[in-house]
Design an enzyme around this catalytic site. Structure first.
Site, PDB file in Angstrom:
ATOM      1  N   GLU A   1     -23.265  21.947 -34.552  1.00 48.20           N
ATOM      2  CA  GLU A   1     -22.503  21.710 -33.330  1.00 48.20           C
ATOM      3  C   GLU A   1     -21.316  22.657 -33.280  1.00 48.20           C
ATOM      4  O   GLU A   1     -20.596  22.795 -34.251  1.00 48.20           O
ATOM      5  CB  GLU A   1     -22.030  20.247 -33.326  1.00 48.20           C
ATOM      6  CG  GLU A   1     -21.424  19.819 -32.021  1.00 48.20           C
ATOM      7  CD  GLU A   1     -22.254  20.258 -30.845  1.00 48.20           C
ATOM      8  OE1 GLU A   1     -23.346  19.716 -30.648  1.00 48.20           O
ATOM      9  OE2 GLU A   1     -21.831  21.180 -30.112  1.00 48.20           O
TER      10      GLU A   1
ATOM     11  N   CYS B   1     -12.820  21.026 -39.528  1.00 43.87           N
ATOM     12  CA  CYS B   1     -13.839  22.025 -39.881  1.00 43.87           C
ATOM     13  C   CYS B   1     -13.336  23.269 -40.605  1.00 43.87           C
ATOM     14  O   CYS B   1     -13.922  23.685 -41.603  1.00 43.87           O
ATOM     15  CB  CYS B   1     -14.570  22.473 -38.621  1.00 43.87           C
ATOM     16  SG  CYS B   1     -15.820  21.297 -38.126  1.00 43.87           S
TER      17      CYS B   1
ATOM     18  N   LYS C   1     -23.056  28.683 -38.820  1.00 45.76           N
ATOM     19  CA  LYS C   1     -22.011  27.716 -38.468  1.00 45.76           C
ATOM     20  C   LYS C   1     -20.763  27.932 -39.344  1.00 45.76           C
ATOM     21  O   LYS C   1     -19.635  27.999 -38.850  1.00 45.76           O
ATOM     22  CB  LYS C   1     -22.566  26.300 -38.637  1.00 45.76           C
ATOM     23  CG  LYS C   1     -21.548  25.197 -38.621  1.00 45.76           C
ATOM     24  CD  LYS C   1     -20.961  24.956 -37.245  1.00 45.76           C
ATOM     25  CE  LYS C   1     -19.835  23.968 -37.336  1.00 45.76           C
ATOM     26  NZ  LYS C   1     -19.538  23.230 -36.167  1.00 45.76           N
TER      27      LYS C   1
HETATM   28  C1  UDX Z   1     -13.516  24.274 -34.415  1.00 46.08           C
HETATM   29  C2  UDX Z   1     -14.444  25.315 -33.760  1.00 46.08           C
HETATM   30  O1  UDX Z   1     -13.732  25.961 -32.687  1.00 46.08           O
HETATM   31  C3  UDX Z   1     -15.704  24.655 -33.250  1.00 46.08           C
HETATM   32  O2  UDX Z   1     -16.609  25.630 -32.728  1.00 46.08           O
HETATM   33  C4  UDX Z   1     -16.373  23.902 -34.411  1.00 46.08           C
HETATM   34  O3  UDX Z   1     -17.520  23.238 -33.969  1.00 46.08           O
HETATM   35  C5  UDX Z   1     -15.416  22.914 -35.032  1.00 46.08           C
HETATM   36  O4  UDX Z   1     -14.212  23.584 -35.448  1.00 46.08           O
HETATM   37  P1  UDX Z   1     -11.843  22.409 -33.503  1.00 46.08           P
HETATM   38  O5  UDX Z   1     -11.396  22.331 -34.928  1.00 46.08           O
HETATM   39  O6  UDX Z   1     -12.205  21.163 -32.793  1.00 46.08           O
HETATM   40  O7  UDX Z   1     -13.125  23.368 -33.386  1.00 46.08           O
HETATM   41  O8  UDX Z   1     -10.688  23.107 -32.633  1.00 46.08           O
HETATM   42  P2  UDX Z   1     -10.226  24.624 -32.384  1.00 46.08           P
HETATM   43  O9  UDX Z   1      -9.961  24.769 -30.942  1.00 46.08           O
HETATM   44  O10 UDX Z   1     -11.134  25.598 -32.994  1.00 46.08           O
HETATM   45  O11 UDX Z   1      -8.807  24.677 -33.110  1.00 46.08           O
HETATM   46  C6  UDX Z   1      -8.675  24.613 -34.517  1.00 46.08           C
HETATM   47  C7  UDX Z   1      -7.227  24.811 -34.914  1.00 46.08           C
HETATM   48  O12 UDX Z   1      -6.795  26.136 -34.659  1.00 46.08           O
HETATM   49  C8  UDX Z   1      -6.246  23.906 -34.159  1.00 46.08           C
HETATM   50  O13 UDX Z   1      -5.272  23.432 -35.046  1.00 46.08           O
HETATM   51  C9  UDX Z   1      -5.639  24.829 -33.123  1.00 46.08           C
HETATM   52  O14 UDX Z   1      -4.365  24.444 -32.698  1.00 46.08           O
HETATM   53  C10 UDX Z   1      -5.591  26.140 -33.900  1.00 46.08           C
HETATM   54  N1  UDX Z   1      -5.558  27.330 -33.041  1.00 46.08           N
HETATM   55  C11 UDX Z   1      -6.605  27.622 -32.227  1.00 46.08           C
HETATM   56  C12 UDX Z   1      -4.459  28.190 -33.099  1.00 46.08           C
HETATM   57  O15 UDX Z   1      -3.492  27.952 -33.850  1.00 46.08           O
HETATM   58  N2  UDX Z   1      -4.466  29.316 -32.318  1.00 46.08           N
HETATM   59  C13 UDX Z   1      -5.495  29.631 -31.490  1.00 46.08           C
HETATM   60  O16 UDX Z   1      -5.424  30.692 -30.819  1.00 46.08           O
HETATM   61  C14 UDX Z   1      -6.605  28.761 -31.440  1.00 46.08           C
END
Ligand code: UDX
Ligand code: ADP
Length: 474
Positions: free
Chosen positions: A169, A280, A224
């Site tokens: 996913e 993740c 993944k």
């Molecule tokens: C992530 C992956 O994006 C997704 O494809 C996978 O299935 C699960 O892991 P998620 O952890 O839900 O998703 O959120 P994501 O939007 O990726 O953000 C992860 C972390 O990175 C957050 O703490 C977010 O605040 C941080 N982040 C994200 C940043 O600090 N800067 C950014 O530009 C983007």
């Protein structure tokens, strides 16, 4: 092979939203989501949709449409496995805390338990799909367990058969429903074409065929982990450059814009912040590191581990600089923490940067007034390992030495006599803060620490705040 009945084991952040969307888009398929956690299932079945165990924009509407129609949540695991043509395994796979691979490898206890449960309850032909993020070659473990339990009729015909597919996913929390409805791609790994097509047909109900990628099972599992490692690497990279911006007079937002305009780099995932969180990124990178070490690829392991090392350093850097700016001591000082979830639009706090930053501030003796629109007091208590104070009036800023915290529903009430406001999650409501009111209530000199570049500096220019924001050396 047509799928009529699905059982998803695990009603969490992945299983819940994914099955809700499948049920919505495939009204002819019966979808049973099962979980051992009775409380969680009760919440999924609650009439009051505000009580769903997971907050995701758009999720409640889908649950309302499908629940009781072809979407069911229950704790009845064995019977639902027996009736299923296809079983999704969507259970937790945290990093191992002890034993072989501790601190890096994933704990497959729950996946193994699921495989055994499927093995002893499935009937006829069952497609078993790995949905949770898993270490590469987990499918082999599942296959082994399932194959050991395949049964034969008296004439030697197989009556109980299995196929294992990997279908990771890629949804992001906070935008899960949109990500599921409009995925960049759906990835299916396996070696039995008929099973791959059967799963693919489900997605074809709403995903264009060209976005459904089919690979061998190991590529799918590794893709993944690699996708998450690449995304996390971008964040560590930009956070590292943010620190350099602060030292050199550059501005990380301008640097991001400039490099993101290069189509080879692209503009997404270049926002400097307090450090990445979520269930993740860290787990998947550590898994990758473990895998590389296992295969003797020490340099590759070190390369990926440095992404996590930098993230840890970065979180402690934020806490340290808050302490430094407040004259090197925050013991007994009131600090308002805005946001505890690891990103906005979710109530999930797993690996949230807020946890480590708050713990560091508490270690320095600070009084934290924590607000979050979706995370509750109970969750923060678990994450900080410290019970909250209950009365704002009990917080005597002169005598407290050990650090304590209080949950605040109304952030405006928390501003009285506070020395600093620290923005840790980019919740939209924090853009609407009345800064004149905040300034009038805070102790001077009053500080704002914006780790998410949420505040437009123009909006506070006329106030007397000291202002720090991530990666701003100007
Ligand atoms: C992530 C992956 O994006 C997704 O494809 C996978 O299935 C699960 O892991 P998620 O952890 O839900 O998703 O959120 P994501 O939007 O990726 O953000 C992860 C972390 O990175 C957050 O703490 C977010 O605040 C941080 N982040 C994200 C940043 O600090 N800067 C950014 O530009 C983007
Ligand atoms: P994710 O973010 O991957 O969805 P969660 O921790 O939110 O992870 O959800 C995983 C769910 O799986 C939990 O609700 C847990 O109770 C459930 N679970 C774990 N093992 C089993 C099992 N053997 N049978 C049923 N449910 C299980």
């Amino acid at each position: 092979m047509e799928i009529k009945n699905i059982c998803c084991i695990g009603a969490g952040y992945v299983g819940g939203p994914t099955m809700a969307v499948i049920a919505d888009k495939c009204p002819d398929i019966k979808v049973n989501v099962v979980d051992l956690n009775e409380d969680r299932i009760q919440k999924w079945n609650d009439k009051n949709l505000d009580k769903l165990p997971i907050f995701e924009p758009g999720l409640a509407e889908i649950v309302l449409r499908c629940r009781g129609r072809n979407l069911h949540f229950s704790t009845i695991v064995n019977e639902n496995i027996r009736n299923a043509d296809l079983v999704f395994i969507s259970v937790n796979t945290p990093t191992k805390k002890y034993g072989l691979g501790a601190g890096k490898a994933s704990d497959l206890k729950w996946v193994e338990a699921c495989a055994r449960q499927v093995a002893s309850n499935a009937s006829g032909h069952t497609i078993v799909v790995e949905k949770s993020t898993l270490p590469v070659r987990t499918a082999e473990v599942i296959k082994d367990i399932l194959e050991a339990s395949q049964t034969f009729s008296s004439k030697g015909m197989q009556v109980n058969t299995f196929d294992v597919l990997s279908n990771p996913e890629f949804l992001s929390e906070g935008t899960a429903i949109n990500d599921l409805l409009n995925p960049d791609r759906v990835l299916i790994g396996g070696d039995n074409q008929a099973s791959i097509e059967a799963l693919s047909d489900i997605y074809k109900s709403w995903v264009p065929s060209e976005k459904i990628l089919k690979t061998n099972i190991w590529s799918s599992e590794l893709a993944k982990l690699t996708a998450n490692a690449f995304l996390a690497q971008r964040i560590s990279s930009i956070n590292a450059i943010g620190a350099l911006c602060e030292a050199t007079g550059a501005d990380v937002r301008e640097v991001s814009r400039a490099i993101g305009a290069d189509s080879r780099i692209g503009s997404k995932f270049l926002d400097a912040g307090p450090g990445f969180g979520g269930s993740c990124f860290k787990k998947d990178i550590l898994n990758l590191v473990y895998l590389c070490e296992y295969f003797g690829l020490e340099e590759v392991a070190k390369f990926w581990e440095s992404v996590v090392t930098l993230n840890n350093w970065h979180q402690s850097r934020v806490a340290k600089l808050i302490t430094k700016k407040l004259y090197g001591t925050i013991s007994g000082k009131k600090i308002v923490i805005l946001g505890f979830s690891f990103k906005s639009n979710t109530n999930d706090t797993r690996e949230s940067a807020a946890i480590q930053i708050c713990k560091d501030l508490l270690d320095e003796g600070a009084i934290l007034l924590i607000n979050d629109p979706k995370v509750n007091k109970e969750q923060i208590t678990i994450d900080l390992g410290l019970a909250p104070e209950t009365e704002i009036n009990n917080l005597d800023s002169t005598i407290n030495q050990k650090g304590c915290w209080l949950f605040v529903d109304d952030m405006n009430e928390s501003f009285y006599n506070a020395d600093a406001i620290v923005i840790l999650t980019e919740w939209p409501e924090y853009k609407e803060i009345d800064w004149n009111l905040a300034e009038s209530r805070m102790r001077k000199p009053a500080w704002i620490f914006d780790s998410r570049s949420l505040i437009d500096p123009e909006n506070i220019r006329k106030n007397s705040f000291n202002f720090w924001r991530i990666g701003d050396g100007s």
